[in-house]
Scaffold this active site. Structure first.
Site, PDB file in Angstrom:
ATOM      1  N   GLY A  62       2.140  -3.661  15.417  1.00  0.00           N
ATOM      2  CA  GLY A  62       3.431  -4.353  15.446  1.00  0.00           C
ATOM      3  C   GLY A  62       4.470  -3.738  16.370  1.00  0.00           C
ATOM      4  N   ASP A 120       9.604  -2.270   5.145  1.00  0.00           N
ATOM      5  CA  ASP A 120       9.671  -3.322   4.125  1.00  0.00           C
ATOM      6  C   ASP A 120       9.669  -2.659   2.747  1.00  0.00           C
ATOM      7  OD1 ASP A 120       9.549  -5.883   3.014  1.00  0.00           O
ATOM      8  OD2 ASP A 120       7.403  -6.089   3.274  1.00  0.00           O
ATOM      9  N   ASP A 176       3.685  -9.928  13.434  1.00  0.00           N
ATOM     10  CA  ASP A 176       2.740 -11.036  13.303  1.00  0.00           C
ATOM     11  C   ASP A 176       2.806 -11.710  11.950  1.00  0.00           C
ATOM     12  OD1 ASP A 176       1.584  -8.713  11.927  1.00  0.00           O
ATOM     13  OD2 ASP A 176      -0.170  -9.982  11.670  1.00  0.00           O
TER      14      ASP A 176
END
Ligand code: IMP
Ligand code: MG
Length: 206
Positions: A62, A120, A176
């Protein structure tokens, strides 16, 4: 060393560029906003690591765009390595963590900066920093482009944060959904029906 403070995002849901209008619901962070913020992070890193040699450890996959833009403007001596870590996720649900590529450079006594796309739940960064800390670097810090603070499970923080964002599943600029949309030059949110259709089969999408 003084960490940079995160930029809170002025939330404007912009219309996506024509080629992506069928799939992307809205643009959350534009190319221009990203470029400006990445330059600010570079400046902060140059200030904080002046006179040092960095080892940048980027997490695959990422970080591709963020990393390229960040280091292209970074006027510091540095070495670059990658750790492959993938959370076996079903669609947007995070699962078990697996390492797909191990670190190769020696980081003992070095100034190490971990670069990730998004913070996250914090599980990934926690695992990776524990792994790196065991290798006894001189300093260990983390730089993430995005921070979804509302979803945090592990009490981890990044020292350099591009943007704090709300609890939305975002794609683009390296991020993604089921390995797609990494090539969007902006950060956006997909149309809800796209997220649903990919997860409904109950298969882990990677
Ligand atoms: P964490 O371990 O829950 O902090 O998740 C970190 C990883 O989950 C990131 O490196 C991303 O690969 C992925 N991830 C979390 N949120 C998103 C999102 O909104 N879009 C795309 N990938 C995400
Ligand atoms: Mg990732």
């Amino acid at each position: 060393m003084q960490p940079a403070t995160a930029q809170s995002l002025v939330l404007k849901r912009r219309k996506p560029p024509a080629p992506w209008r069928d799939e992307v619901e809205f643009v959350l962070i534009s190319e221009v906003q990203i470029a400006r913020r990445v330059r600010q992070l570079t400046t902060a890193l140059e200030r904080d690591y002046a006179g040092r040699e960095l080892v940048i450890v980027a997490l695959l996959s990422g970080t591709v765009m963020f990393l390229a833009d960040l280091i292209r403007h970074l006027s510091l001596p540095l070495r670059l390595d990658f750790i492959g870590v993938s959370s076996y996720r079903a669609g947007t649900q995070a699962g078990e963590l697996i390492f797909t590529k191990e670190l190769r450079l020696d980081v003992q006594g070095r100034d190490v900066l971990v670069v990730d796309d998004i913070l996250d739940t914090g599980r990934t960064l926690k695992r990776v920093t524990a792994k790196l800390q065991a290798l006894r670097p001189r300093t260990l810090r983390a730089c993430v482009l995005l921070d979804k603070t509302a979803r945090r499970i592990e009490p981890v923080q990044a020292d350099y944060v591009g943007f704090k964002i709300p609890d939305l599943f975002v794609v683009g600029y390296g991020l993604d959904f089921a390995e797609r949309y990494r090539n969007l030059p902006f950060i956006g949110v997909l149309k809800p029906e796209l997220y649903q259709s990919k997860t409904s089969a109950g298969q882990p999408w990677r």
